[in-house]
Design a protein around this motif. Sequence first.
Motif, PDB file in Angstrom:
ATOM      1  N   ARG A 181       0.815  -1.219   0.000  1.00  0.00           N
ATOM      2  CA  ARG A 181       0.000   0.000   0.000  1.00  0.00           C
ATOM      3  C   ARG A 181       0.847   1.268   0.000  1.00  0.00           C
ATOM      4  O   ARG A 181       0.461   2.289  -0.597  1.00  0.00           O
ATOM      5  N   LYS A 182       1.988   1.220   0.673  1.00  0.00           N
ATOM      6  CA  LYS A 182       2.773   2.444   0.838  1.00  0.00           C
ATOM      7  C   LYS A 182       3.802   2.675  -0.269  1.00  0.00           C
ATOM      8  O   LYS A 182       4.197   3.825  -0.512  1.00  0.00           O
ATOM      9  N   THR A 183       4.214   1.605  -0.942  1.00  0.00           N
ATOM     10  CA  THR A 183       5.219   1.772  -1.997  1.00  0.00           C
ATOM     11  C   THR A 183       4.769   2.726  -3.108  1.00  0.00           C
ATOM     12  O   THR A 183       5.536   3.626  -3.508  1.00  0.00           O
ATOM     13  N   PRO A 184       3.510   2.610  -3.632  1.00  0.00           N
ATOM     14  CA  PRO A 184       3.083   3.572  -4.662  1.00  0.00           C
ATOM     15  C   PRO A 184       3.071   5.014  -4.152  1.00  0.00           C
ATOM     16  O   PRO A 184       3.364   5.939  -4.924  1.00  0.00           O
ATOM     17  N   ILE A 185       2.746   5.192  -2.883  1.00  0.00           N
ATOM     18  CA  ILE A 185       2.725   6.550  -2.315  1.00  0.00           C
ATOM     19  C   ILE A 185       4.125   7.143  -2.299  1.00  0.00           C
ATOM     20  O   ILE A 185       4.341   8.310  -2.654  1.00  0.00           O
ATOM     21  N   LYS A 186       5.097   6.319  -1.929  1.00  0.00           N
ATOM     22  CA  LYS A 186       6.488   6.782  -1.895  1.00  0.00           C
ATOM     23  C   LYS A 186       6.974   7.136  -3.286  1.00  0.00           C
ATOM     24  O   LYS A 186       7.725   8.101  -3.483  1.00  0.00           O
ATOM     25  N   LYS A 187       6.543   6.357  -4.284  1.00  0.00           N
ATOM     26  CA  LYS A 187       7.012   6.579  -5.651  1.00  0.00           C
ATOM     27  C   LYS A 187       6.558   7.911  -6.231  1.00  0.00           C
ATOM     28  O   LYS A 187       7.174   8.430  -7.164  1.00  0.00           O
ATOM     29  N   VAL A 188       5.461   8.457  -5.692  1.00  0.00           N
ATOM     30  CA  VAL A 188       4.966   9.745  -6.200  1.00  0.00           C
ATOM     31  C   VAL A 188       5.179  10.854  -5.165  1.00  0.00           C
ATOM     32  O   VAL A 188       4.537  11.899  -5.216  1.00  0.00           O
ATOM     33  N   ASP A 189       6.109  10.593  -4.219  1.00  0.00           N
ATOM     34  CA  ASP A 189       6.412  11.572  -3.164  1.00  0.00           C
ATOM     35  C   ASP A 189       5.139  12.012  -2.438  1.00  0.00           C
ATOM     36  O   ASP A 189       4.924  13.204  -2.167  1.00  0.00           O
ATOM     37  N   GLY A 190       4.308  11.034  -2.139  1.00  0.00           N
ATOM     38  CA  GLY A 190       3.016  11.349  -1.535  1.00  0.00           C
ATOM     39  C   GLY A 190       3.082  11.656  -0.057  1.00  0.00           C
ATOM     40  O   GLY A 190       3.989  11.211   0.661  1.00  0.00           O
ATOM     41  N   ASN A 191       2.112  12.430   0.388  1.00  0.00           N
ATOM     42  CA  ASN A 191       1.956  12.779   1.806  1.00  0.00           C
ATOM     43  C   ASN A 191       0.656  12.156   2.297  1.00  0.00           C
ATOM     44  O   ASN A 191      -0.434  12.533   1.851  1.00  0.00           O
ATOM     45  N   ILE A 192       0.749  11.176   3.206  1.00  0.00           N
ATOM     46  CA  ILE A 192      -0.425  10.442   3.655  1.00  0.00           C
ATOM     47  C   ILE A 192      -1.321  11.327   4.523  1.00  0.00           C
ATOM     48  O   ILE A 192      -0.859  11.964   5.473  1.00  0.00           O
ATOM     49  N   LEU A 193      -2.605  11.375   4.168  1.00  0.00           N
ATOM     50  CA  LEU A 193      -3.598  12.135   4.931  1.00  0.00           C
ATOM     51  C   LEU A 193      -4.384  11.229   5.884  1.00  0.00           C
ATOM     52  O   LEU A 193      -4.772  11.649   6.970  1.00  0.00           O
ATOM     53  N   ALA A 194      -4.654  10.015   5.456  1.00  0.00           N
ATOM     54  CA  ALA A 194      -5.378   9.045   6.283  1.00  0.00           C
ATOM     55  C   ALA A 194      -4.942   7.653   5.857  1.00  0.00           C
ATOM     56  O   ALA A 194      -4.699   7.411   4.663  1.00  0.00           O
ATOM     57  N   TYR A 195      -4.867   6.753   6.835  1.00  0.00           N
ATOM     58  CA  TYR A 195      -4.405   5.401   6.541  1.00  0.00           C
ATOM     59  C   TYR A 195      -5.134   4.449   7.476  1.00  0.00           C
ATOM     60  O   TYR A 195      -4.947   4.499   8.691  1.00  0.00           O
ATOM     61  N   HIS A 196      -5.993   3.611   6.911  1.00  0.00           N
ATOM     62  CA  HIS A 196      -6.871   2.781   7.725  1.00  0.00           C
ATOM     63  C   HIS A 196      -6.539   1.301   7.557  1.00  0.00           C
ATOM     64  O   HIS A 196      -6.230   0.850   6.452  1.00  0.00           O
ATOM     65  N   PRO A 197      -6.626   0.559   8.642  1.00  0.00           N
ATOM     66  CA  PRO A 197      -6.431  -0.886   8.563  1.00  0.00           C
ATOM     67  C   PRO A 197      -7.652  -1.546   7.924  1.00  0.00           C
ATOM     68  O   PRO A 197      -8.569  -0.858   7.458  1.00  0.00           O
TER      69      PRO A 197
END
Length: 274
Positions: A55-71
């Motif tokens: 889940r987090k690898t694509p966010i890192k690839k686009v220099d993303g800033n997480i706003l919410a992250y749910h299990p």
Amino acid sequence: MRLLQKSKDMAEVYLQNPKIEAIILAGSVSRNLQDENSDIELHILWSTPPEEEDRKTPIKKVDGNILAYHPYEEEEWSESYLTGDGIKLEISNFLTITVERFISDVVDKYETAYNQQCIVASIYDGVSLYGKEKIRELKNRVVEYPLELSKYMISENLWLGNRWNNRKALLKRKDWLMLYDVICEVQKKLLGVLFGMNKMYVHHPAFKWMEYSIEQMRIKPKNLYDRMTNILLRNPEHGLYELEVLIEEVLILVEKYFPELNISEQKKQIGFLK
């Protein structure tokens, strides 16, 4: 157009993971209803449960800033984030078998719960970004809205709730917060009835894009959008009266187009006034 292209670009980032079976563009962009406040909604279908790294690898690839992250909640993993260029993404992760079961619940078992219907609506209206064969298979399952689902949607939503019977007392007492809560709930119930009558899957639990949805309806009271809007914007007494008139018109439409439905008990409950 910018958000649509960005959706395709993000799908390219995600599809590098072999556990992903399909990617669907949902929400306003898929329906061409986006505006300056819109974000990108992607439904990611997985063959096996996604790990945190997935889940987090694509966010890192686009220099993303997480706003919410749910299990994992209610059979979904979800997150939202801003890309490096400031575009917000809403990601809903599902197992493919879960989506297939939701479809079966709605089209085979006539499930009226909106969480399942919203997924089915996203399949029906969604844009395939990856996994075209799988998405085509899913779309074929939902293309025909079942008649029995229409009947369940109508019958269940015509139960407006006991608080509707207190409307005059709430108006007299000027209990505005509770009164408008009741009014909004009844408006949503009427929309549920009309979605069922028009064989439209509910795409949002709060009936977002109401004007667009009403435009798509073939069976509806005249000037429905304007009247639904004025119920909330004019003085409370007028709004309540207009809502009562709308209810009567919807009941007439139900009896005209679905004469086989017995709604006598619902009518009795609607007419009761404390």
